[in-house]
Scaffold this motif. Structure first.
Motif, PDB file in Angstrom:
ATOM      1  N   GLY A   1      54.029  24.019  61.611  1.00 44.83           N
ATOM      2  CA  GLY A   1      55.405  24.481  61.421  1.00 44.83           C
ATOM      3  C   GLY A   1      55.511  25.479  60.300  1.00 44.83           C
ATOM      4  O   GLY A   1      54.647  25.569  59.419  1.00 44.83           O
ATOM      5  N   GLY A   2      56.592  26.252  60.319  1.00 45.58           N
ATOM      6  CA  GLY A   2      56.864  27.222  59.269  1.00 45.58           C
ATOM      7  C   GLY A   2      58.210  27.872  59.493  1.00 45.58           C
ATOM      8  O   GLY A   2      58.929  27.530  60.431  1.00 45.58           O
ATOM      9  N   THR A   3      58.564  28.821  58.642  1.00 42.29           N
ATOM     10  CA  THR A   3      59.880  29.461  58.733  1.00 42.29           C
ATOM     11  C   THR A   3      60.024  30.352  59.963  1.00 42.29           C
ATOM     12  O   THR A   3      61.130  30.749  60.307  1.00 42.29           O
ATOM     13  N   SER A   4      58.924  30.661  60.622  1.00 41.30           N
ATOM     14  CA  SER A   4      58.998  31.456  61.850  1.00 41.30           C
ATOM     15  C   SER A   4      59.030  30.587  63.097  1.00 41.30           C
ATOM     16  O   SER A   4      59.069  31.098  64.214  1.00 41.30           O
ATOM     17  N   GLY A   5      58.989  29.276  62.909  1.00 42.40           N
ATOM     18  CA  GLY A   5      59.009  28.362  64.042  1.00 42.40           C
ATOM     19  C   GLY A   5      57.722  27.577  64.135  1.00 42.40           C
ATOM     20  O   GLY A   5      56.792  27.766  63.350  1.00 42.40           O
ATOM     21  N   GLY A   6      57.658  26.684  65.112  1.00 45.66           N
ATOM     22  CA  GLY A   6      56.524  25.793  65.252  1.00 45.66           C
ATOM     23  C   GLY A   6      55.730  26.055  66.511  1.00 45.66           C
ATOM     24  O   GLY A   6      56.223  26.638  67.474  1.00 45.66           O
ATOM     25  N   ALA A   7      54.475  25.617  66.489  1.00 47.30           N
ATOM     26  CA  ALA A   7      53.601  25.722  67.649  1.00 47.30           C
ATOM     27  C   ALA A   7      52.756  24.469  67.723  1.00 47.30           C
ATOM     28  O   ALA A   7      52.548  23.783  66.721  1.00 47.30           O
ATOM     29  N   ALA A   8      52.257  24.180  68.932  1.00 44.14           N
ATOM     30  CA  ALA A   8      51.433  22.994  69.114  1.00 44.14           C
ATOM     31  C   ALA A   8      50.264  23.311  70.027  1.00 44.14           C
ATOM     32  O   ALA A   8      50.336  24.189  70.894  1.00 44.14           O
ATOM     33  N   PHE A   9      49.163  22.543  69.808  1.00 41.24           N
ATOM     34  CA  PHE A   9      47.920  22.797  70.515  1.00 41.24           C
ATOM     35  C   PHE A   9      47.295  21.468  70.931  1.00 41.24           C
ATOM     36  O   PHE A   9      47.520  20.429  70.304  1.00 41.24           O
ATOM     37  N   ASN A  10      46.478  21.535  71.962  1.00 40.04           N
ATOM     38  CA  ASN A  10      45.712  20.368  72.365  1.00 40.04           C
ATOM     39  C   ASN A  10      44.576  20.163  71.384  1.00 40.04           C
ATOM     40  O   ASN A  10      43.837  21.104  71.049  1.00 40.04           O
ATOM     41  N   LEU A  11      44.408  18.944  70.902  1.00 39.46           N
ATOM     42  CA  LEU A  11      43.417  18.632  69.885  1.00 39.46           C
ATOM     43  C   LEU A  11      41.997  18.986  70.327  1.00 39.46           C
ATOM     44  O   LEU A  11      41.205  19.532  69.554  1.00 39.46           O
ATOM     45  N   THR A  12      41.676  18.717  71.571  1.00 38.08           N
ATOM     46  CA  THR A  12      40.308  18.905  72.050  1.00 38.08           C
ATOM     47  C   THR A  12      40.000  20.345  72.415  1.00 38.08           C
ATOM     48  O   THR A  12      38.979  20.907  71.987  1.00 38.08           O
ATOM     49  N   SER A  13      40.886  20.982  73.167  1.00 37.27           N
ATOM     50  CA  SER A  13      40.599  22.305  73.705  1.00 37.27           C
ATOM     51  C   SER A  13      41.218  23.451  72.906  1.00 37.27           C
ATOM     52  O   SER A  13      40.787  24.598  73.014  1.00 37.27           O
ATOM     53  N   GLY A  14      42.263  23.165  72.148  1.00 33.79           N
ATOM     54  CA  GLY A  14      42.978  24.207  71.429  1.00 33.79           C
ATOM     55  C   GLY A  14      43.998  24.933  72.284  1.00 33.79           C
ATOM     56  O   GLY A  14      44.630  25.894  71.824  1.00 33.79           O
ATOM     57  N   ALA A  15      44.188  24.477  73.511  1.00 33.17           N
ATOM     58  CA  ALA A  15      45.159  25.118  74.407  1.00 33.17           C
ATOM     59  C   ALA A  15      46.568  24.989  73.831  1.00 33.17           C
ATOM     60  O   ALA A  15      46.947  23.944  73.295  1.00 33.17           O
ATOM     61  N   GLU A  16      47.358  26.078  73.958  1.00 30.36           N
ATOM     62  CA  GLU A  16      48.727  26.066  73.455  1.00 30.36           C
ATOM     63  C   GLU A  16      49.596  25.134  74.298  1.00 30.36           C
ATOM     64  O   GLU A  16      49.583  25.196  75.521  1.00 30.36           O
ATOM     65  N   LEU A  17      50.325  24.279  73.608  1.00 31.61           N
ATOM     66  CA  LEU A  17      51.285  23.400  74.283  1.00 31.61           C
ATOM     67  C   LEU A  17      52.690  23.978  74.200  1.00 31.61           C
ATOM     68  O   LEU A  17      53.467  23.864  75.130  1.00 31.61           O
TER      69      LEU A  17
ATOM     70  N   ASP B   1      71.092  30.643  69.184  1.00 32.71           N
ATOM     71  CA  ASP B   1      71.675  29.821  68.125  1.00 32.71           C
ATOM     72  C   ASP B   1      70.851  29.886  66.841  1.00 32.71           C
ATOM     73  O   ASP B   1      71.130  29.180  65.887  1.00 32.71           O
ATOM     74  N   ARG B   2      69.809  30.721  66.840  1.00 33.81           N
ATOM     75  CA  ARG B   2      68.950  30.911  65.669  1.00 33.81           C
ATOM     76  C   ARG B   2      68.329  29.594  65.195  1.00 33.81           C
ATOM     77  O   ARG B   2      68.240  29.311  64.008  1.00 33.81           O
ATOM     78  N   CYS B   3      67.898  28.811  66.129  1.00 32.15           N
ATOM     79  CA  CYS B   3      67.237  27.547  65.801  1.00 32.15           C
ATOM     80  C   CYS B   3      65.722  27.726  65.795  1.00 32.15           C
ATOM     81  O   CYS B   3      65.179  28.516  66.566  1.00 32.15           O
ATOM     82  N   TYR B   4      65.058  27.007  64.906  1.00 34.47           N
ATOM     83  CA  TYR B   4      63.598  27.009  64.901  1.00 34.47           C
ATOM     84  C   TYR B   4      63.097  25.709  64.291  1.00 34.47           C
ATOM     85  O   TYR B   4      63.812  25.031  63.551  1.00 34.47           O
ATOM     86  N   ASP B   5      61.840  25.356  64.604  1.00 30.62           N
ATOM     87  CA  ASP B   5      61.226  24.148  64.071  1.00 30.62           C
ATOM     88  C   ASP B   5      60.661  24.440  62.681  1.00 30.62           C
ATOM     89  O   ASP B   5      59.737  25.243  62.531  1.00 30.62           O
ATOM     90  N   MET B   6      61.219  23.775  61.674  1.00 33.00           N
ATOM     91  CA  MET B   6      60.748  23.972  60.302  1.00 33.00           C
ATOM     92  C   MET B   6      59.389  23.317  60.074  1.00 33.00           C
ATOM     93  O   MET B   6      58.531  23.855  59.380  1.00 33.00           O
ATOM     94  N   GLY B   7      59.207  22.133  60.635  1.00 29.87           N
ATOM     95  CA  GLY B   7      57.959  21.412  60.429  1.00 29.87           C
ATOM     96  C   GLY B   7      57.987  20.085  61.156  1.00 29.87           C
ATOM     97  O   GLY B   7      59.040  19.626  61.627  1.00 29.87           O
ATOM     98  N   TYR B   8      56.821  19.462  61.227  1.00 26.58           N
ATOM     99  CA  TYR B   8      56.659  18.249  62.023  1.00 26.58           C
ATOM    100  C   TYR B   8      56.112  17.105  61.176  1.00 26.58           C
ATOM    101  O   TYR B   8      55.375  17.315  60.206  1.00 26.58           O
ATOM    102  N   GLY B   9      56.436  15.892  61.588  1.00 23.05           N
ATOM    103  CA  GLY B   9      55.833  14.690  61.043  1.00 23.05           C
ATOM    104  C   GLY B   9      54.995  14.054  62.121  1.00 23.05           C
ATOM    105  O   GLY B   9      55.434  13.926  63.270  1.00 23.05           O
ATOM    106  N   GLY B  10      53.759  13.661  61.791  1.00 21.33           N
ATOM    107  CA  GLY B  10      52.848  13.100  62.787  1.00 21.33           C
ATOM    108  C   GLY B  10      52.517  11.661  62.523  1.00 21.33           C
ATOM    109  O   GLY B  10      53.288  10.908  61.952  1.00 21.33           O
ATOM    110  N   GLY B  11      51.315  11.263  62.942  1.00 21.11           N
ATOM    111  CA  GLY B  11      50.913   9.868  62.815  1.00 21.11           C
ATOM    112  C   GLY B  11      51.078   9.149  64.133  1.00 21.11           C
ATOM    113  O   GLY B  11      50.642   9.624  65.183  1.00 21.11           O
TER     114      GLY B  11
END
Length: 636
Positions: A353-369, A377-387
């Motif tokens: 995550g970051g101020t430009s938005g968030g991205a996600a990837f597959n752990l094994t292959s690195g493929a973009e999710l 509405d100028r919405c974006y993902d600031m950051g994520y919590g995992g676990g």
């Protein structure tokens, strides 16, 4: 609860507070209350004792971490012992004297009666004080020339004393009991790099461990230095974020690399080089020891002094291999890679995550999710919590009028499973735990101390409904979060359907040196539960992570002792000592060079490591000073 975010490294150690903490406001049943005069639950000073201990030798030079102010004449007087005489025949009581029952006063964190109703006796921080030593007793017959106690009067007084003792025993029992537990829900650590089990929450041995946890007390709790890694020489502020503990190695980010060290000797096992600084790292790892990092696109050059933090990768911490790395462009177009501030891991999903938005990837292959996208509405993902689960802080609206939403996400698709809208005006929020979902925020900028916490929000992740909002006055509680880093909360630990927090430091019973406690809130009712874990005079407790139903905590030491690791029973608050570090000066100096707010602390299987997150060039004043990247301790 002070933490200026992103403080430069090698900062001077935290100094003692300018004065005692401001007392809490009065509240309803179970709410924190104003402390009595003299501090939080501090007993009435005892009479002068001619046998008080003599002052110890002078402390180290000022500036050392945890060193007290210069003592005034009289030295470091320790609390005097009780007056001559022993229970059950104590000295004659004095009004409001030491050990004498006091008038009812509001106790910090202790249940109070309804307005206008009689309160409970002062207990201090929600825990009972000592039994009624010094309670009124019938005087000896014929003493002092006064009138003798009749047999009937002696019986009456003795009965009254018995009632007081019974009530005191009941208070001891009830104050250590909380509401019904809602299950064994473990959470991520409140400290970067913290871990639970093999998927990232600190290692532990099965078998004869402590009840409720896998970390066991060794035969001897006295530790020794395992190794000390010197701080690398750098020309400017450099990020070295990230540390993990596997079954065979202590893994730490270095300058443009990730390095594994033997857990007991510190010898290098392997190194994974990367093109630039490691500018972010997940505190979580999979059961087979894989974790995610962020790194810069290259090293600084004359043409590009500040390379961007835009590379995401996964490192196999078991064998020392960068499995994949990549950047991502925004879905709105353009070919410039998106910069990220933080990265986390949940299941097989890596989310950055970051101020430009968030991205996600597959752990094994690195493929973009999914990748950053900004809507009308100028919405974006600031950051994520995992676990154990995945959650996001999503920001919408204008800079002057932001609106934050907390969403539980499907890790595979990023689709929201539920949404909770934070109160208007909250600019930043931090995810303390994803299962259960607990969020911290500074509502109305009321926490003006840099901690970024005024309230905690317990949210039902299935429905998005608020379960309870817990007020955590910055002047009472010492947890802290990073304003712009969604998963950078420290000293706030979630487990057993409870939120465990340290109190701010306050005066102890000794003449010099502060102390604090760890208390717990019920995440269903928001109630401050009875019971507490006391740090002890001149120590300060910092919760690190859960270990089953127990809380692993670090005790910051006074200037003349080593730190400790303890396991706190999550229900009874009973402490078990797991480790005590050496108290000789050289080792103390190395341990206390690490600022708790800006370092990574890991404990597992009788090993404890403190490491830097940022390092910088050596200042002239540090020319002869030993600076360390990592200091590790171990018990035999």
């Amino acid at each position: 609860m002070t933490q200026p975010p992103n403080q430069p490294p090698n900062e001077p150690p935290n100094q003692p507070p300018a004065g005692p903490p401001t007392g809490p406001p009065s509240g309803g049943f179970g709410a924190p209350q104003d402390p009595p005069p003299g501090g939080f639950g501090e007993p009435t000073p005892p009479p002068a004792d001619p046998f008080a201990k003599q002052p110890p030798p002078a402390g180290p030079a000022t500036g050392g971490y945890g060193s007290p102010p210069t003592p005034p004449a009289g030295g470091y007087g320790s609390p005097p012992p009780p007056p001559p005489g022993s229970y059950p025949t104590p000295p004659a009581p004095q009004p409001n004297g030491y050990g004498y029952p006091q008038a009812p006063q509001p106790g910090y964190g202790y249940p109070q009666g309804a307005p206008g109703q009689p309160g409970m006796p002062q207990q201090g921080y929600g825990y009972p004080t000592q039994p009624m030593y010094g309670a009124p007793q019938p005087g000896p017959a014929g003493s002092g020339g006064g009138k003798k106690f009749s047999t009937q009067m002696q019986i009456i007084v003795a009965a009254a004393v018995a009632v007081v003792l019974i009530i005191g025993a009941a208070v001891v029992y009830t104050s250590t009991r909380g509401d019904d537990d809602k299950g064994n829900q473990a959470s991520t650590s409140g400290s970067t790099g913290g871990s639970e089990g093999k998927d990232g929450e600190g290692k532990g041995s099965e078998g004869d461990g402590l009840a409720g946890g896998s970390e066991k007390a060794p035969g001897s709790t006295k530790s020794k230095v395992a190794f000390q890694l010197p701080q690398p020489e750098v020309a400017s502020v450099t990020s070295v974020k990230g540390s993990w503990l596997t079954d065979k190695a202590y893994v730490k980010s270095g300058v443009n690399e990730v390095v594994a060290h033997d857990r007991d000797k510190g010898t290098k096992l392997w190194s994974v080089p990367v093109p630039g600084e490691v500018c972010g790292a997940s505190r979580h790892m999979t059961k087979d020891y894989k974790s995610a990092i962020l790194f810069k696109e290259g090293k600084p050059t004359k043409e590009k002094k500040y390379p961007a933090c835009n590379q995401v990768g996964v490192v196999d911490l078991a064998v020392g291999k960068l499995l994949w790395s990549k950047s991502v462009t925004a879905a709105t177009g353009g070919d410039r890679p998106v910069q990220f501030n933080e990265v986390t891991l949940s299941g097989t999903t890596v989310a950055a995550g970051g101020t430009s938005g968030g991205a996600a990837f597959n752990l094994t292959s690195g493929a973009e999710l999914w990748k950053p996208k900004v809507g009308a509405d100028r919405c974006y993902d600031m950051g994520y919590g995992g676990g154990e689960a995945l959650a996001v802080v999503r920001k919408c609206g204008s800079y002057d009028s932001p609106q934050l939403t907390i969403q539980a996400l499907n890790p595979a698709t990023g689709a929201p499973l539920s949404s909770y809208q934070m109160p208007a005006g909250v600019e930043y929020a931090s995810i303390v735990s994803t299962k259960p979902l607990v969020v911290a925020a500074n509502v109305g900028d009321t926490a003006g101390d840099g901690s970024a916490i005024s309230d905690f929000f317990s949210i039902d992740a299935a429905t998005g409904k608020l379960t309870v909002r817990i007020s955590a006055d910055a002047e009472k509680y010492a947890a802290r979060c990073g304003s712009t880093d969604v998963e950078n909360c420290r000293a706030a630990v979630v487990g057993n359907n409870r939120l465990y927090l340290p109190t701010e430091d306050h005066d102890g019973t000794s003449e010099y040196g502060d102390t604090n406690e760890v208390v717990a809130f019920d995440l269903t009712t928001g109630k401050l539960l009875g019971g507490r874990a006391d740090a002890g005079d001149r120590y300060s407790l910092v919760p690190l992570r859960m270990d089953g139903t127990n809380v692993i905590a670090y005790k910051k030491p006074p200037y003349d002792k080593g730190g400790q690791i303890v396991s706190i029973d999550g229900e009874t608050f009973k402490q078990t000592l797991l480790m005590e570090n050496p108290g000789d000066e050289a080792v103390r100096d190395a341990e206390t060079l690490f600022s708790i707010d800006h370092s990574e602390l890991l404990y597992g299987e009788g090993r404890f490591y403190l490491s830097k997150q940022l390092i910088s060039e050596r200042r002239d004043s540090q020319a002869d000073e030993k600076l360390y990247l990592v200091v590790g301790f171990r018990t035999d």
